[in-house]
Write a protein that holds these residues in place. Sequence first.
Motif, mmCIF file in Angstrom:
data_model
loop_
_atom_site.group_PDB
_atom_site.id
_atom_site.type_symbol
_atom_site.label_atom_id
_atom_site.label_comp_id
_atom_site.label_asym_id
_atom_site.label_seq_id
_atom_site.Cartn_x
_atom_site.Cartn_y
_atom_site.Cartn_z
ATOM 1 N N ASP A 138 1.112 -1.398 0.095
ATOM 2 C CA ASP A 138 -0.059 0.254 0.025
ATOM 3 C C ASP A 138 0.744 1.092 -0.057
ATOM 4 O O ASP A 138 2.026 1.301 0.498
ATOM 5 N N VAL A 139 0.391 2.370 -0.597
ATOM 6 C CA VAL A 139 0.853 3.633 -0.660
ATOM 7 C C VAL A 139 1.471 4.077 0.994
ATOM 8 O O VAL A 139 0.437 3.861 1.838
ATOM 9 N N ARG A 140 2.313 4.782 1.022
ATOM 10 C CA ARG A 140 2.833 4.996 2.649
ATOM 11 C C ARG A 140 3.775 6.294 2.248
ATOM 12 O O ARG A 140 4.414 6.428 1.321
ATOM 13 N N ASN A 141 4.006 7.016 3.287
ATOM 14 C CA ASN A 141 5.060 7.912 3.482
ATOM 15 C C ASN A 141 6.320 7.382 3.992
ATOM 16 O O ASN A 141 6.336 6.831 5.118
ATOM 17 N N SER A 145 16.651 10.008 4.034
ATOM 18 C CA SER A 145 17.864 9.858 4.863
ATOM 19 C C SER A 145 18.069 11.442 5.518
ATOM 20 O O SER A 145 18.876 11.684 6.574
ATOM 21 N N ASN A 146 17.548 12.599 4.970
ATOM 22 C CA ASN A 146 17.481 13.754 5.335
ATOM 23 C C ASN A 146 16.387 14.366 6.184
ATOM 24 O O ASN A 146 16.253 15.396 6.846
ATOM 25 N N GLY A 147 15.416 13.238 6.640
ATOM 26 C CA GLY A 147 14.276 13.377 7.536
ATOM 27 C C GLY A 147 13.141 13.849 7.111
ATOM 28 O O GLY A 147 11.965 13.763 7.570
ATOM 29 N N THR A 148 13.094 14.143 5.650
ATOM 30 C CA THR A 148 11.968 14.355 4.850
ATOM 31 C C THR A 148 11.284 13.243 4.557
ATOM 32 O O THR A 148 11.645 12.082 4.907
ATOM 33 N N SER A 149 9.924 13.448 4.115
ATOM 34 C CA SER A 149 9.150 11.913 3.715
ATOM 35 C C SER A 149 8.601 12.230 2.376
ATOM 36 O O SER A 149 8.429 13.372 2.040
ATOM 37 N N LYS A 150 8.272 11.342 1.723
ATOM 38 C CA LYS A 150 7.445 11.334 0.451
ATOM 39 C C LYS A 150 6.721 10.226 0.234
ATOM 40 O O LYS A 150 6.927 8.968 0.594
ATOM 41 N N LEU A 151 5.656 10.240 -0.272
ATOM 42 C CA LEU A 151 4.425 9.386 -0.632
ATOM 43 C C LEU A 151 4.989 8.356 -1.801
ATOM 44 O O LEU A 151 5.207 8.945 -2.930
#
Length: 751
Positions: A138-141, A145-151
């Motif tokens: 399933d899609v997840r965030n 490595s830099n602390g940000t997130s992406k879907l």
Amino acid sequence: MKAELQAANMASLSKSVQAMELVIDQIGISFMQFISDSTYRDYAKFPRGEYYERLNGALHADDMPGLQKYLMSKAKLSFNIDNLRMSSSFIDSVYMFDRSKNMMLTQNDLQYPIDRFYDRDWDLGLSEKSHAYPIIMDVRNAVKSNGTSKLVIPIVFRSSDEDNYIVFNLDAQLVYNNIFKRLGGKQSGSILVYTQGHKLMLYDHADKLAIEADENLQKSEQLGDSAGAVEIRLDNYRVMATFQNSSALGWTFVSLTDLDVLYTSINNLRSIMATIGTLLFVATTLLALLTSRNIYNPIRNLLYYVINHNNSVPALPGQGQLGELRTIRNWLVEAYEDRKSLQVRLKESLPAYREKFLHTLIKTGTYTEEEISERIRFLDIDLGLENIMLLLIMVEEPKEQKIDVVRRSMNKLRAADMIERQHVGSGEMRMELVELSEETLALLVNCTEDEFTGIFTLAERIQSGILSEIGLHCSIGIGTYCRQITDLKIAYEEAVEALGYRDMTGQGDIIYIEDIRPDNGKSFHYPKDREDSLQHYIKTGDKREALRVLGELIDQSVQGQGGKPQFRQMQQSLIRLLVGLMDTAGQYGIDLQKSMQVKQNLYSELLHMGDLDGIRTWFTSIVSAMADSIGMEHREKTNRHVQEVMAMIERDCGDSMSLTLIAEKLGLNPSYLSRSFKEKTGQTFLVYLTAFRIEKSKEMLIHSDLKVKDICEQLGYVKVNYFIKLFKECTGTTPGEFRKMHVRTVELDGT
């Protein structure tokens, strides 16, 4: 309209589904290439890999070689992981979970213990019992490595042997924008993508219609496992939802179309079409009115053309329509007179056109039967399209007299005039005479097969007429019977071939192509392989083998069909053999006529022989003379080449000396030079060069103070040990022992 809309939406969704499946398939191919590569296998099965990962603190010297190899293996694997990341523009990141080492490898040469990996939810929902290929989660965030997130959309592959995981994180927003929105958005208002559990995973977050439609579909439980369409009602909309499922992905794709907006657009389109129709009607009416008012324009334009393109017609301002029409009439009469004059000139040039057409028809045969028929009628050529014989006539000038071009042309014109006067215009047969070259005339004659023998009578009468009026002989070549006029090119080539036998049959003869071919047109296999072997042995100067093959070739040539002797076949085969021998003799500058001491040409000599034994003896003499002459030339040439090789070795026997280098300097083939050298000296080039170098080294050992190493280098040997071994094999002693023994002998002799 709904059915068409549903079909359009379904087609659009199918493209999106196929595009997404193609992306997953390409990623699967990249995974298979990754685990099939030797780099992955070397890393996964590296001996004591877990041990090297656990090393800490000071390193033992015994571990360094293995550790270095392991680190190189892991570096190559990291490079391949980077390549996996770049294999598709939709891939945001790639993880490799090494179960045996409990370690996570990522792109950019990064690795983490699994308990300190920054994306801790990478295996959320991943079960050890999952055996799908691939596992689409399933899609997840995903945390970066830099602390940000992406879907992201995780696509997980499991290696069968090592039970390692390869995780491809697809950029969910990029996938939606470039696949679903771009392909599906042209026909649909919005695209929704659901997981296998009917959980909304991909949609346009800014589209309120998508959010409201999802709530309605979830409540009404209308999301099914099969393709179809339903109409749903929202607060202010009527929406058509079209479903499409992907068995490979386990996803459900939904296309939403706002029906109210669509119907409004259609009504607006109808209004626009009605307006355009009205405008077109008005424009057509105005155009008709303008055209009716300017109906006289063609006459005015024609008059303008006449005045501007004919200087003899003056412009007459102020004249009425009657005067303008008279001007046009006068111009048309003048144009008619010009056309009549051109027709007269064309008729005067018809003979030249007729000559050119017949020339092309006979020599090239590029016309179709319809084109030939049309031109024959236009050029008034008295020739039928079927049942034609072609006679190629060549007026023979006396060989002992020097004839200038003008006199030769005059003789040919007189011959053509005689044929036209006595035969073409006589009415006995339909004929056409055409000049083909400076030397030949072609006579085309219509005749039936019953009249075929009359062609030879006609040829004899032409010969007699030219001899009586001009005093010259002529040779006539006759091709085969043409049932269609399109076969004339073949008949012409056969007639040219027949004339080519004038040197054998004699000038002033009538030569029919079938008379110089094997009997009854039956094919006869000429022993070309035997002739090739004969030519080979002659060119190599092998007289004994050449005579043996000659006997076999003559035996095969005198045997016809069924083993019975056929004189014409034998004659043709032996003439062909003679042609090949004369060609080879010419290549080597051998004058066979002088060698055989005959006054007439060899072809005539052969044709006058009726005794098979005499023919065999005659050919034996020719082959013997050629083999002796060429063999002597070969031997002289070989001796000269071998002497040059020996001289070059004497001048320089160092490391630059080689068979290839010498062959290049002499402009010879290395294989030929090697074979010739061995035939002349009885030993190979290398054996001779080695023996010469050993003798040279003996002189240098006795008469110089050079070290063995220096002598070795001057003679072209790189390794001293090899030279010493070779010297001992040839002399029985080492170079040092040889020097001591012979220097002492020289000293004793001097004393």
